[in-house]
Design an enzyme around this catalytic site. Structure first.
Site, PDB file in Angstrom:
ATOM      1  N   THR A   3      28.539  46.186  41.209  1.00 45.22           N
ATOM      2  CA  THR A   3      29.385  44.988  41.083  1.00 45.22           C
ATOM      3  C   THR A   3      29.348  44.560  39.623  1.00 45.22           C
ATOM      4  O   THR A   3      28.385  44.857  38.912  1.00 45.22           O
ATOM      5  CB  THR A   3      28.892  43.837  41.978  1.00 45.22           C
ATOM      6  OG1 THR A   3      27.564  43.498  41.568  1.00 45.22           O
ATOM      7  CG2 THR A   3      28.887  44.231  43.439  1.00 45.22           C
ATOM      8  N   GLU A  52      32.347  46.019  47.039  1.00 45.83           N
ATOM      9  CA  GLU A  52      31.699  46.307  48.323  1.00 45.83           C
ATOM     10  C   GLU A  52      32.684  46.781  49.392  1.00 45.83           C
ATOM     11  O   GLU A  52      32.278  47.273  50.441  1.00 45.83           O
ATOM     12  CB  GLU A  52      31.010  45.042  48.857  1.00 45.83           C
ATOM     13  CG  GLU A  52      29.797  44.577  48.080  1.00 45.83           C
ATOM     14  CD  GLU A  52      30.139  43.646  46.912  1.00 45.83           C
ATOM     15  OE1 GLU A  52      31.266  43.727  46.369  1.00 45.83           O
ATOM     16  OE2 GLU A  52      29.268  42.846  46.539  1.00 45.83           O
ATOM     17  N   LYS A  68      32.125  20.373  44.882  1.00 47.13           N
ATOM     18  CA  LYS A  68      31.770  19.456  45.973  1.00 47.13           C
ATOM     19  C   LYS A  68      31.730  18.043  45.431  1.00 47.13           C
ATOM     20  O   LYS A  68      30.772  17.637  44.784  1.00 47.13           O
ATOM     21  CB  LYS A  68      30.424  19.860  46.583  1.00 47.13           C
ATOM     22  CG  LYS A  68      30.550  21.140  47.391  1.00 47.13           C
ATOM     23  CD  LYS A  68      29.316  22.001  47.352  1.00 47.13           C
ATOM     24  CE  LYS A  68      29.680  23.430  47.700  1.00 47.13           C
ATOM     25  NZ  LYS A  68      29.295  24.393  46.673  1.00 47.13           N
ATOM     26  N   TRP A  75      35.522  18.978  49.465  1.00 51.44           N
ATOM     27  CA  TRP A  75      35.700  20.141  48.600  1.00 51.44           C
ATOM     28  C   TRP A  75      36.963  20.030  47.757  1.00 51.44           C
ATOM     29  O   TRP A  75      38.005  19.611  48.247  1.00 51.44           O
ATOM     30  CB  TRP A  75      35.882  21.389  49.452  1.00 51.44           C
ATOM     31  CG  TRP A  75      34.634  21.922  50.035  1.00 51.44           C
ATOM     32  CD1 TRP A  75      33.391  21.366  49.973  1.00 51.44           C
ATOM     33  CD2 TRP A  75      34.527  23.133  50.777  1.00 51.44           C
ATOM     34  NE1 TRP A  75      32.516  22.164  50.642  1.00 51.44           N
ATOM     35  CE2 TRP A  75      33.180  23.249  51.148  1.00 51.44           C
ATOM     36  CE3 TRP A  75      35.430  24.115  51.153  1.00 51.44           C
ATOM     37  CZ2 TRP A  75      32.712  24.325  51.889  1.00 51.44           C
ATOM     38  CZ3 TRP A  75      34.967  25.181  51.884  1.00 51.44           C
ATOM     39  CH2 TRP A  75      33.618  25.297  52.246  1.00 51.44           C
TER      40      TRP A  75
HETATM   41  P1  ADP Z   1      32.311  40.674  40.991  1.00 51.73           P
HETATM   42  O1  ADP Z   1      31.780  40.136  42.305  1.00 51.73           O
HETATM   43  O2  ADP Z   1      31.227  41.006  40.055  1.00 51.73           O
HETATM   44  O3  ADP Z   1      33.418  39.838  40.397  1.00 51.73           O
HETATM   45  P2  ADP Z   1      34.257  42.384  42.202  1.00 51.73           P
HETATM   46  O4  ADP Z   1      35.270  42.841  41.251  1.00 51.73           O
HETATM   47  O5  ADP Z   1      33.837  43.272  43.278  1.00 51.73           O
HETATM   48  O6  ADP Z   1      32.985  42.046  41.363  1.00 51.73           O
HETATM   49  O7  ADP Z   1      34.771  41.002  42.773  1.00 51.73           O
HETATM   50  C1  ADP Z   1      35.096  40.721  44.096  1.00 51.73           C
HETATM   51  C2  ADP Z   1      35.471  39.275  44.190  1.00 51.73           C
HETATM   52  O8  ADP Z   1      36.636  39.005  43.418  1.00 51.73           O
HETATM   53  C3  ADP Z   1      35.841  38.784  45.576  1.00 51.73           C
HETATM   54  O9  ADP Z   1      34.711  38.486  46.352  1.00 51.73           O
HETATM   55  C4  ADP Z   1      36.655  37.539  45.254  1.00 51.73           C
HETATM   56  O10 ADP Z   1      35.831  36.414  44.977  1.00 51.73           O
HETATM   57  C5  ADP Z   1      37.359  37.929  43.986  1.00 51.73           C
HETATM   58  N1  ADP Z   1      38.732  38.342  44.289  1.00 51.73           N
HETATM   59  C6  ADP Z   1      39.212  39.592  44.395  1.00 51.73           C
HETATM   60  N2  ADP Z   1      40.541  39.581  44.646  1.00 51.73           N
HETATM   61  C7  ADP Z   1      40.912  38.282  44.739  1.00 51.73           C
HETATM   62  C8  ADP Z   1      42.138  37.599  44.992  1.00 51.73           C
HETATM   63  N3  ADP Z   1      43.279  38.252  45.188  1.00 51.73           N
HETATM   64  N4  ADP Z   1      42.132  36.250  45.014  1.00 51.73           N
HETATM   65  C9  ADP Z   1      40.990  35.566  44.799  1.00 51.73           C
HETATM   66  N5  ADP Z   1      39.812  36.149  44.537  1.00 51.73           N
HETATM   67  C10 ADP Z   1      39.759  37.486  44.508  1.00 51.73           C
END
Ligand code: ADP
Length: 545
Positions: free
Chosen positions: A185, A330, A439, A444
């Protein structure tokens, strides 16, 4: 009763065989700054055989990790398929990680060999002395002699090493559940964690990417892969391209809006993929110097929420359809994709296209509320998104059998850390990451909603919202604004712009103007750093009454 069907393993070697024979005329091309250097899938087949022979000669066997430290280019595509096809495990290293994190992930994955692009050798040379398991470094597109190897490490030239190899390789039959590739990640909210994809998961995922309900690849496509191959399994693009025979355009190190627009003008890709910050830059580039980009039938954007104003601008000014998609490292990473349902057209489409989209049949999704119970998909109830399926990870990689972050797993479900709602017909709308939601007085406020709304103001190029401590309300939003070039706006004016879109108590009083929103290694807003800047007193904040 068992079926009569053959039990053929879903191995990535079959994709390589298929692409290099029946789709042999399809191509992968790398932008050189002035044009492209192109390799057919037929040639990709022989290059893959040569790389597999070379790696085998260096002692790489089943399950050994082969790292890449590369831009998106032809050689990286070869490694992407040859390494898993020979039974080894591809580990695409994120070249933009902080040095300690890069060293941590390469050691954690126990990379034995790393293929490095010539232009990245000076950066890689700083890390190499600390990489404990690396025995061989292969320099592609550059001078191997430029790399000083520490004791016990051999440096090779990619071109010379491959030239000496036979152009066929007996790719083994592989158990479809064995490891094919791994990704860490990007550490937006914590330390990088390793995810290991199997042959089966990548194969099934590629089939989904090719579906019209996802990206709908075919061999008529020319896919501009801006998303780095090290980010979240490259969004599945390489394997889906090989499966469908889609042609691929790799931008190499030319990732600024200017060169991206130049390569688009020259190559006319039909599809592209990148995070929203890249597309924000491309839009600004188009405003400064108009260009027809209607050759793009679709652009998939995800990684963070896509501002509605950006989607509209692409559609209405440039005739390009943005597909909003959600996914994670993931989850391989697809995820949901926002195609509107049948029968919905025109203005009515936006209601669906602004969402994070619908899940494919293979990905089960549910929302879990604060008290741990599943909340209904009624389009209103909020909860943490949990997913499961054949390409969703069931744990994080731990070489010593330790259990990393067990709280991320809930009886076979992956807890995503994303908070949102799901409509009865399956459209996901994310409100925020649970760590970013503000919060305020027990209620929220969605940082993403505020960002999306304020980015609709013509003077705003980028906006990031974080929660900051407040004596009365515990937390209140702080809006960090990057103004578009040559524009001005006062906090009062921006708050007035939001007034009809939010409840009064949600309207932010704290505003700051900054030159640039800090970005993570994959180009997302880095709210951790923004919070630290605020805590250190580095931001000049105006507080409206
Ligand atoms: P990191 O967790 O380090 O940023 P990732 O690239 O795997 O690595 O990120 C996944 C996260 O990115 C998701 O859990 C979400 O929070 C965010 N994410 C991915 N696509 C979207 C989207 N279309 N809209 C909002 N958030 C998104």
């Amino acid at each position: 009763m068992l079926s009569t069907m053959q039990d053929e393993p879903l191995s990535l070697a079959t994709l390589l065989r298929y692409a290099s024979t029946f789709m042999g005329d399809s191509t992968v091309s790398t932008w050189t700054g002035t044009g492209v250097r192109t390799m057919t899938y037929r040639e990709l087949g022989t290059e893959s055989a040569r790389l597999a022979n070379a790696l085998r000669a260096l002692g790489i066997g089943d399950g050994d990790r082969v790292g890449t430290f590369m831009w998106n280019n032809n050689e990286h595509m070869v490694a992407y398929i040859a390494v898993p096809a020979m039974g080894a495990v591809l580990h695409a290293l994120n070249i933009r990680l902080f040095p300690e994190q890069l060293v941590f992930v390469a050691n954690h994955a126990e990379d034995q060999v790393v293929i490095v692009d010539g232009t990245l050798v000076p950066m890689f040379a700083q890390y190499l002395p600390n990489l404990k398991t690396v025995r061989h470094v292969i320099v592609a597109n550059g001078d191997a002699a430029a790399l000083q190897a520490p004791e016990g490490v051999q440096v090779h030239s990619y071109a010379e090493l491959l030239a000496a190899q036979p152009d066929t390789f007996d790719f083994p039959v592989i158990d479809e559940r064995s490891a094919a590739a791994m990704c860490y990640t990007s550490g937006t909210t914590g330390d990088p964690k390793g995810v290991v994809y199997s042959h089966r998961s990548n194969w099934l995922h590629a089939m989904q990417v090719c579906q019209p309900t996802s990206m709908g690849f075919s061999n008529r496509d020319y896919v501009l892969a801006i998303v780095p191959l090290f980010h979240a399994n490259a969004w599945g693009l390489p394997y889906a391209a090989l499966m469908s025979g889609a042609n691929v355009l790799m931008p190499d190190r030319f990732l600024q809006p200017g060169p991206l627009l130049e390569m688009m003008a020259a190559e006319q890709p039909t599809f592209a993929a990148a995070v929203p910050t890249i597309w924000g830059g491309v839009l600004a580039g188009l405003a400064a110097k108009p260009q027809d980009i209607s050759h793009l039938r679709s652009v998939v954007v995800g990684g963070s929420a896509v501002p509605p104003s950006m989607m509209r601008a692409f559609q209405e000014k440039h005739g390009v359809r943005i597909l909003h998609a959600w996914g994670m490292t993931e989850t391989s990473p697809l995820g949901s994709v926002a195609h509107p349902p049948a029968g919905v057209a025109g203005e009515d489409e936006w209601e669906y296209r602004f969402t994070q989209g619908r899940f494919p049949a293979s990905v089960q999704a549910r929302l879990v509320g604060d008290n741990g119970t599943v909340v209904p998909n009624d389009g209103e109830s909020l909860g943490e998104l949990e997913v499961r399926g054949p390409w969703i990870t069931g744990s994080y990689y731990a070489p010593d059998g330790a259990v990393i972050d067990p709280d991320k797993f809930d009886n076979g479900w992956l807890r995503t850390g994303d908070v949102g709602k799901i409509s009865p017909d399956g459209y996901l709308t994310l409100v925020d990451r649970s760590k970013d939601v503000i919060k305020s007085g027990g209620e929220w406020i969605s940082s993403v909603d505020l960002e999306n709304a304020v980015m609709g103001h013509p003077a705003v190029a980028e906006a990031a919202v974080i929660g900051v401590p407040d004596e009365k309300w515990d937390e209140r939003p702080l809006v960090a604004i990057v103004l578009a070039e040559g524009t001005e706006a006062k906090p009062e004016e921006l708050r007035d712009f939001l007034a009809d879109k939010f409840a009064k108590w949600q309207l932010p009083e704290r505003w700051t103007f900054i030159a640039e929103v800090p970005k993570t290694s994959v180009g997302k807003f880095d709210k951790k750093r923004l919070r630290a800047q605020y805590a250190d007193g580095d931001l000049t904040v105006t507080t409206l009454s």
